[in-house]
Design a protein around this motif. Structure first.
Motif, mmCIF file in Angstrom:
data_model
loop_
_atom_site.group_PDB
_atom_site.id
_atom_site.type_symbol
_atom_site.label_atom_id
_atom_site.label_comp_id
_atom_site.label_asym_id
_atom_site.label_seq_id
_atom_site.Cartn_x
_atom_site.Cartn_y
_atom_site.Cartn_z
ATOM 1 N N VAL A 272 -10.242 3.709 -14.567
ATOM 2 C CA VAL A 272 -9.530 2.967 -13.530
ATOM 3 C C VAL A 272 -10.535 2.349 -12.552
ATOM 4 C CG1 VAL A 272 -7.920 3.176 -11.585
ATOM 5 C CG2 VAL A 272 -7.468 4.403 -13.720
ATOM 6 N N ARG B 95 -11.206 6.914 -1.031
ATOM 7 C CA ARG B 95 -10.292 5.992 -1.697
ATOM 8 C C ARG B 95 -9.320 6.720 -2.617
ATOM 9 N NH1 ARG B 95 -12.061 0.218 -4.216
ATOM 10 N NH2 ARG B 95 -10.042 -0.330 -5.083
ATOM 11 N N ALA B 96 -8.090 6.229 -2.603
ATOM 12 C CA ALA B 96 -7.082 6.742 -3.526
ATOM 13 C C ALA B 96 -7.021 5.834 -4.745
ATOM 14 C CB ALA B 96 -5.721 6.776 -2.834
ATOM 15 N N TRP B 97 -6.895 6.422 -5.924
ATOM 16 C CA TRP B 97 -6.798 5.670 -7.177
ATOM 17 C C TRP B 97 -5.543 6.108 -7.906
ATOM 18 C CZ3 TRP B 97 -10.757 2.170 -8.023
ATOM 19 C CH2 TRP B 97 -11.924 2.360 -7.273
ATOM 20 N N GLN B 98 -4.932 5.170 -8.602
ATOM 21 C CA GLN B 98 -3.733 5.563 -9.342
ATOM 22 C C GLN B 98 -3.992 5.648 -10.832
ATOM 23 O OE1 GLN B 98 -1.155 2.425 -7.966
ATOM 24 N NE2 GLN B 98 -1.392 1.278 -9.856
ATOM 25 N N THR C 173 -3.953 3.324 -2.502
ATOM 26 C CA THR C 173 -3.507 2.631 -3.717
ATOM 27 C C THR C 173 -2.373 1.693 -3.327
ATOM 28 O OG1 THR C 173 -1.832 4.264 -4.282
ATOM 29 C CG2 THR C 173 -4.005 4.602 -5.211
ATOM 30 N N TYR D 156 6.569 4.833 -6.573
ATOM 31 C CA TYR D 156 5.314 5.292 -7.167
ATOM 32 C C TYR D 156 5.585 6.377 -8.203
ATOM 33 C CZ TYR D 156 0.245 6.288 -6.791
ATOM 34 O OH TYR D 156 -1.098 6.438 -7.020
ATOM 35 N N THR E 139 -1.988 10.180 -8.045
ATOM 36 C CA THR E 139 -3.151 9.759 -7.285
ATOM 37 C C THR E 139 -4.290 10.756 -7.436
ATOM 38 O OG1 THR E 139 -1.711 8.772 -5.628
ATOM 39 C CG2 THR E 139 -3.960 9.242 -4.945
ATOM 40 N N PRO F 91 0.831 -1.214 0.000
ATOM 41 C CA PRO F 91 0.000 0.000 0.000
ATOM 42 C C PRO F 91 0.865 1.264 0.000
ATOM 43 C CG PRO F 91 -0.140 -1.140 2.118
ATOM 44 C CD PRO F 91 0.690 -2.002 1.224
#
Ligand SMILES: Nc1ncnc2c1ncn2[C@@H]1O[C@H](COP(=O)(O)OP(=O)(O)OP(=O)(O)O)[C@@H](O)[C@H]1O
Ligand SMILES: [Mg+2]
Length: 362
Positions: free
Chosen positions: A306, A290-293, A66, A273, A280, A45
């Motif tokens: 995504v 929520r985090a998304w990449q 993420t 990352y 992000t 994570p």
């Protein structure tokens, strides 16, 4: 999602120790070369303090970060490109990753060193040479094919040939493909070769617990990396592994005693990352924050994709609040009231930290 950062380096420099700390997986990290035979993949994570700040405003049921994948690859030795050590097998594993974290030993002590002495620059050169030789082999083969096909006026071969010639010349001088200044078009023409030295690279300087300052070995790595435009992350893998085994309260205590506010590992993960060219964005609902990449440069629809391909296909717009505005105005409603909620369309380039709410139809 399978975007992977491979941990490479000479045997016994601390790769598995670092990997263990990253994943808390209990794979063997022993004072013995080649204790990692198969590659090990860990999903890690990505620590991001912004998530907690958003959650404090939204009060969601769940908070989801993420993740990136790290792969522990067994040690490379001089001659690997000619099959020494476990040679080509390792190189094949490196081919599959998207970016390389090169662990370099910057600690003295009695851990066995394959070359008999601690010399990070010589170590870097050994690895670089093996990777460049492996690439040269791929490029030479491809060049042969392209030259033959070019004689028959094959269009693709004609386009590829000069790029391959440029690569062959550089690699022959021991340079990395990365350093040869290929533009995007040229890179695309040789993508199918999965060149090792074209992958983005960072160095992880594995230092002793007191080796963060006044460490000539670390200084040498920094100087070398600066010349290549590469990042160096100093970390003491042995300490990080110990830290990873503690429960949260003990860990916080330990860090406080050392005057740190977070594990050094967090810097490794964030650097990885960045190296993978990821950024992000957030979604912030009461169910989950929520985090998304997404890749840097992604558009609104790509970012939506995504989460779900339907979001991308049916994308209408993204209601967008920047992270700073979300915090300052204490949420989406506050930001909207202050005129800080933007309606962004299909051409919008998503920015790091955007808090997004997608509107779409299916
Ligand atoms: N910063 C450090 N200071 C002192 N000792 C360390 C440090 N980092 C790792 N070590 C020790 O070095 C030894 C080798 O570590 P590790 O097994 O992680 O190496 P490796 O790079 O994975 O090797 P291989 O290529 O053989 O798999 C272990 O005994 C480990 O505890
Ligand atoms: Mg190992």
């Amino acid at each position: 999602m399978g975007i992977k950062c491979g941990i490479v380096g000479l045997p016994n420099v601390g790769k598995s120790t670092l990997f263990n700390a990253l994943t808390k997986a209990g794979i063997a990290a022993a004072n013995f070369p080649f204790c990692t035979i198969e590659p090990n993949v860990g999903v890690v994570p990505v620590p991001d303090p912004r998530l907690n700040a958003l959650a404090a405003i939204v009060n969601p049921q769940k908070v989801i970060p993420t993740a990136v994948e790290f792969v522990d690859i067994a040690g490379l030795v001089a001659g690997a490109s000619k099959g020494e050590g476990l040679g080509n097998k390792f190189l094949a594993h490196i081919r599959e990753v998207d970016a390389i974290a090169h662990v370099v030993r910057c600690f003295e002590g009695d851990v066995i060193h394959v070359a008999g002495k601690v010399d990070p620059i010589a170590d870097i050169e050994t690895i670089d040479t093996e990777l460049a030789l492996a690439d040269l082999e791929s490029v030479d083969k491809a060049l042969n094919r392209a030259e033959r096909a070019a004689k028959a006026n094959d269009k693709e071969a004609l386009a590829k040939k000069p790029v391959l010639q440029k690569l062959a010349a550089g690699l022959n001088e021991g340079k990395s493909a990365r350093s040869l200044g290929l533009d995007e078009e040229e890179k695309a023409l040789v993508r199918d070769l999965f060149l090792l030295t074209l992958k983005p690279l960072m160095y992880i300087a594995n230092v002793a617990d007191d080796g963060f300052e006044n460490n000539p070995l670390l200084d040498a790595v920094r100087e070398r990396a600066a010349g290549e435009g590469a990042e160096v992350v100093p970390v003491c893998a042995a300490i990080e592994e110990e830290l990873a085994q503690l429960d949260e309260a003990d860990r916080d205590e330990f860090l406080k005693d050392m005057g740190l506010d977070e594990p050094g590992l967090n810097r490794v993960i964030r650097a990885g990352y960045k190296l993978l060219d990821l950024q992000t964005y957030f979604t912030a609902g009461v169910k989950e924050v929520r985090a998304w990449q997404v890749k840097r440069g992604a558009t609104g629809p790509q970012a939506a994709g995504v989460i779900h391909s339907d979001f991308e296909k049916g994308f209408i717009r993204a209601e967008t609040v920047s992270y700073d505005d979300f915090i300052q105005y204490k949420g989406e409603a506050g930001a909207a009231a202050a005129g800080r909620l933007r309606k962004e369309g299909k051409d919008y380039i998503v920015k790091d930290g955007d808090v997004l709410h997608f509107l779409f139809n299916v």
